[in-house]
Design an enzyme around this catalytic site. Structure first.
Site, PDB file in Angstrom:
ATOM      1  N   GLU A 114      54.534  10.400 -53.844  1.00  0.00           N
ATOM      2  CA  GLU A 114      54.488   9.587 -52.627  1.00  0.00           C
ATOM      3  C   GLU A 114      55.801   8.840 -52.421  1.00  0.00           C
ATOM      4  O   GLU A 114      56.287   8.705 -51.285  1.00  0.00           O
ATOM      5  CB  GLU A 114      53.321   8.592 -52.688  1.00  0.00           C
ATOM      6  CG  GLU A 114      53.028   7.920 -51.378  1.00  0.00           C
ATOM      7  CD  GLU A 114      52.589   8.890 -50.297  1.00  0.00           C
ATOM      8  OE1 GLU A 114      53.224   8.888 -49.212  1.00  0.00           O
ATOM      9  OE2 GLU A 114      51.632   9.648 -50.509  1.00  0.00           O
ATOM     10  N   GLU A 162      54.087   1.282 -46.967  1.00  0.00           N
ATOM     11  CA  GLU A 162      53.480   2.612 -47.094  1.00  0.00           C
ATOM     12  C   GLU A 162      51.988   2.526 -47.442  1.00  0.00           C
ATOM     13  O   GLU A 162      51.619   2.258 -48.591  1.00  0.00           O
ATOM     14  CB  GLU A 162      54.213   3.442 -48.157  1.00  0.00           C
ATOM     15  CG  GLU A 162      55.661   3.728 -47.819  1.00  0.00           C
ATOM     16  CD  GLU A 162      55.822   4.606 -46.590  1.00  0.00           C
ATOM     17  OE1 GLU A 162      54.939   5.445 -46.300  1.00  0.00           O
ATOM     18  OE2 GLU A 162      56.856   4.455 -45.910  1.00  0.00           O
TER      19      GLU A 162
END
Length: 119
Positions: free
Chosen positions: A68, A27
């Site tokens: 996130e 990510e």
């Protein structure tokens, strides 16, 4: 009955660490936010502010990473269900993105307000 093993602190900790490792590998947004966090943590320690302000700054900074992580989990579950375009899948991903957006907005507003107060 749920298919869940008996609670084990060490196994559960390893699952959490595996998740963090996966986030770091895959990510980009998480990596960027982690760099921002690493750069701003010393600011929290070094500024001359009351403890409550420092705690608020820390919570909002960590909130970005948490948001996130949640967004990444939502995206992966949606992708597990379908890789084809689906309106509901897209809406779920958009809501995950809005979680991140709102956490960043909260972070920015909190930090600007506190730093403006200190100047």
């Amino acid at each position: 009955m749920r298919n869940q093993p008996k609670y084990n602190f060490f196994k559960n900790t390893s699952y959490a660490l595996n998740g963090l490792k996966d986030l770091l590998k895959t990510e980009t947004s998480f990596k960027i936010e982690l760099v921002v966090t690493a750069l701003l943590l010393p600011v929290i320690v070094l500024i001359d502010a009351i403890l409550v302000y420092k705690i608020l700054m820390f919570i909002t900074l960590m909130g970005m990473l948490i948001a996130e992580s949640i967004n990444s989990a939502i995206e992966r579950v949606v992708d597990l269900v379908t890789l084809e375009h689906n309106e509901m899948a897209g809406r779920a991903k958009d809501i995950g993105s809005s979680i991140v957006f709102l956490s960043i907005a909260l972070f920015v507003v909190t930090w600007l307000t506190i730093l403006a107060e200190l100047v």
